[in-house]
Enzyme design. Sequence first.
Site, PDB file in Angstrom:
ATOM      1  CB  CYS A  76      58.197 -16.560   3.547  1.00 54.50           C
ATOM      2  SG  CYS A  76      59.774 -16.176   4.291  1.00 54.50           S
ATOM      3  CG  ASP A  88      59.825 -19.066   7.485  1.00 55.23           C
ATOM      4  OD1 ASP A  88      60.971 -19.314   7.922  1.00 55.23           O
ATOM      5  OD2 ASP A  88      59.604 -18.148   6.675  1.00 55.23           O
ATOM      6  CG  ASN A  89      61.809 -20.786   4.823  1.00 56.30           C
ATOM      7  OD1 ASN A  89      60.870 -20.032   4.556  1.00 56.30           O
ATOM      8  ND2 ASN A  89      63.042 -20.320   5.060  1.00 56.30           N
ATOM      9  CG  HIS A  94      55.321 -13.038   3.340  1.00 51.48           C
ATOM     10  ND1 HIS A  94      56.572 -13.556   3.156  1.00 51.48           N
ATOM     11  CD2 HIS A  94      55.050 -12.311   2.211  1.00 51.48           C
ATOM     12  CE1 HIS A  94      57.044 -13.174   1.985  1.00 51.48           C
ATOM     13  NE2 HIS A  94      56.149 -12.415   1.397  1.00 51.48           N
ATOM     14  CE  LYS A 140      63.994 -17.792   1.989  1.00 50.05           C
ATOM     15  NZ  LYS A 140      64.009 -16.445   2.597  1.00 50.05           N
ATOM     16  CB  SER A 190      60.237 -10.756   3.522  1.00 49.66           C
ATOM     17  OG  SER A 190      59.773 -12.087   3.511  1.00 49.66           O
ATOM     18  CE  LYS A 229      58.057 -13.146   6.095  1.00 51.81           C
ATOM     19  NZ  LYS A 229      59.379 -13.608   5.672  1.00 51.81           N
ATOM     20  CG  ASP A 256      61.302 -14.982   8.067  1.00 54.31           C
ATOM     21  OD1 ASP A 256      61.403 -15.936   7.285  1.00 54.31           O
ATOM     22  OD2 ASP A 256      60.931 -13.850   7.732  1.00 54.31           O
ATOM     23  CG  ASP A 257      64.706 -17.100   5.896  1.00 47.95           C
ATOM     24  OD1 ASP A 257      63.646 -17.686   5.621  1.00 47.95           O
ATOM     25  OD2 ASP A 257      65.207 -16.214   5.183  1.00 47.95           O
TER      26      ASP A 257
END
Lengths: 455, 455
Positions: free
Chosen positions: B91, B279-280, B150, B300, B173, B148, B51-52
């Site tokens: 996300c 994810d990003n 989301h 992001k 998140s 996660k 994540d990120d």
Amino acid sequence: MFHPTPALTLRRCSLASRAVLAITTWTIQAAAEDKKPEPPKPPNVIIILADDLGYGDLGCFGHPTIATPNLDRMAREGMRLTQFYSAAPVCTPSRAALVTGRLPVRTGMTSDKRGVLFPDSKGGLQAGEITIAEALKTKNYATACIGKWHLGHLPQYLPTRHGFDSYYGIPYSNDMKPAVLLRNERAIEDPVDQTTLTDRYTAEALTFIRQNRKGPFFLYLPHNFPHVPLFASSEFKGKSRRGLYGDVVEELDASVGRILETLRELKIDDHTFVFFTSDNGPWLVKRGEGGSAGLLREGKGSTWEGGMREPAIAWWPGTIPAGRTSAELASMTDLFATIHKLADIELPPDVTLDSLDLSGVLTGKSASPRQSMFYYRGTRLMAARMGAWKAHYLTQSGYGGDAPVPHDPPLLYDLEHDPSEKIDVAKSHPEVIAAMQKLVDEHKATIVPVPSQLE
Amino acid sequence: MFHPTPALTLRRCSLASRAVLAITTWTIQAAAEDKKPEPPKPPNVIIILADDLGYGDLGCFGHPTIATPNLDRMAREGMRLTQFYSAAPVCTPSRAALVTGRLPVRTGMTSDKRGVLFPDSKGGLQAGEITIAEALKTKNYATACIGKWHLGHLPQYLPTRHGFDSYYGIPYSNDMKPAVLLRNERAIEDPVDQTTLTDRYTAEALTFIRQNRKGPFFLYLPHNFPHVPLFASSEFKGKSRRGLYGDVVEELDASVGRILETLRELKIDDHTFVFFTSDNGPWLVKRGEGGSAGLLREGKGSTWEGGMREPAIAWWPGTIPAGRTSAELASMTDLFATIHKLADIELPPDVTLDSLDLSGVLTGKSASPRQSMFYYRGTRLMAARMGAWKAHYLTQSGYGGDAPVPHDPPLLYDLEHDPSEKIDVAKSHPEVIAAMQKLVDEHKATIVPVPSQLE
């Protein structure tokens, strides 16, 4: 020059035996197979230097579209160093530091007026300086320099006067006219056809390796590329996704592959230490014809990280553990002491060195003895590193034409947390700035002014 | 939902046998050893999503001080993808695209008002959408989502309603209050202790893998980290040279190592496809607590490369060749079609997909079928990619608070020559801009407006 006595040499040989047996496995295996152990030889040494290659320009250092399968394999079989520095952000001083283990400010191989040597320069590396080649000659190494020298093109400064048995290459940068190819001290091609230069350097290197397969040998192979103007051979031109710059880097990658393959074929890979790196960061003002410093700030010419931190790969199957990444602090000047250690040569007395033995880092057995780094631009100390911290006393872009900007207090970055130098933490760390100032003062006290060879 | 008839399933099984025999070696070897060949099974599938995490945050993607030996090994044993994209720079839309193979603008899982789902949101992934998990259920896969989600926290949107046999994780998140841990559809910890979250997700994952060792299984493991706020367990806190962000990434790396080691130990590594990505891009405004996009521009939230190009590693020993780097164009939406192919499931009819089968890219047998990419921010098409070219029609920083800036003609970059998006070449390539416009018009004609689930 450094000339040990025969008695001293003998004693060191005996120490060498124990050292080599202790750190390598191949010697023991070879002995077991042959049933008659030969006295261990000091390793062959190959230093391959790219010109203006950026920190981010190899696949194994994160470039998305330059394919470097040979260097990636070299890294898989050896060690990637991620905090390895050149001693200067431009060619001449960087190379002077590599071969002598001394900062350019000590050898006169830097200047605030002209950054590097030019075809009209009268100076060069002084005869009194001890090069890696000269040191290895005391252990009967065969030595060759193939490629870009850039430490003086007048006869008295050429590689053949600095411990190399032979020289083949261009004595300065490939953008300096007339670009002429020398063999030893004689011009053999003027102007040189640069499209086949990497291929010809490689062929010369392979010939040297084959001729000296019984070893020990030292090959110093400083390529002329990817310094602009860029040239690739017909085999590589148009091959890369990254355009001509990528073609040129991919041809260098193939050259490395041919060298390592030859070592394997000759079965001397397990007693050859190969080190690949670049002289300074990417020449960003050349835009698409310059490289990438990856996540690092700025490039060639500057003392931001992109100017001096280099991609580096060390390879010695059986001695350097495979597939490791080392973030230990290391400098190009350290090759001098490291190679002395590997070849069991004592460091010269009465010479101020900036060189520390990294053999423990390369074998994965110890942390780096290096805890500090000094970032010079010409004779000016622009910044200093102490552990993870870097303080910039002066900043200036590489080729932006701007004047140096002083900082008091200095800009302070934690390079291990913040490799891109984005977050100045000077205000919250006055104790680091004080300790850094002490380090800088101590360092400056060791600098004795010498005439510049570049003016 | 997509429900094949039994007859159709049978026919596809038979085709699968030939396909799997043709592309794998393990099946043949296993058969030879046992002397009674079992019908080949479709592979287990594991998707691990960070994540990120930024493009430049792994050792094998060039980070100098984050040590990721397990992901580096995964890359050495598998394939690194260097032009792999998420379908959105934040996300919720990115994850919706991953599980459905459809751009978020088609599923309503994006918005120009709120970028992602929040704890007070009422919407989520609609029941009519087909997820990878639902598709694999038609082949009797055991399925689990751990981490996660989301894609909606109300019961009707949870993983358990979208094809997953079980769920364990935080439904949004980790910076959204209250961060509550669910098992299936029940809160079991409120607020959740985030310091042990990665370790607990990993333990759940290993239990699921062991319980389903006979396969086939699908594990979707979207970690909550390194999204801020950052938490590492006591084992990893303070361990990395990169500070807390590095600790967190190194704990994720160790988690990947434990999973691959378990697959080896259970001897199912040769029929398990594992894919790792993020994810990003990195959340740059978080400064030292955000990651690095390496040589890519921005992070992001933005449609510059740093926002959507992700580190990606594909691993399947014996099927995906070891130690390769692929610069073929690929999108997170392609996992949907690729996994359909690997499990020999037909793609659903009557659904507009943005998903192409990359199995040929992963086995190294063919070039990517993908030639274009669309960069959305919310419902706005900001940029498009066609081959190596990228045109920006609108630019905006990720979290800078600036308004979108329109460009006519668009900014044009050759991403393979210029991955850092520095050199606008629009003026010299009007023909590319014309072709790109045609591509964009054709693409826009396929978009049918749907209500946003995020508002």
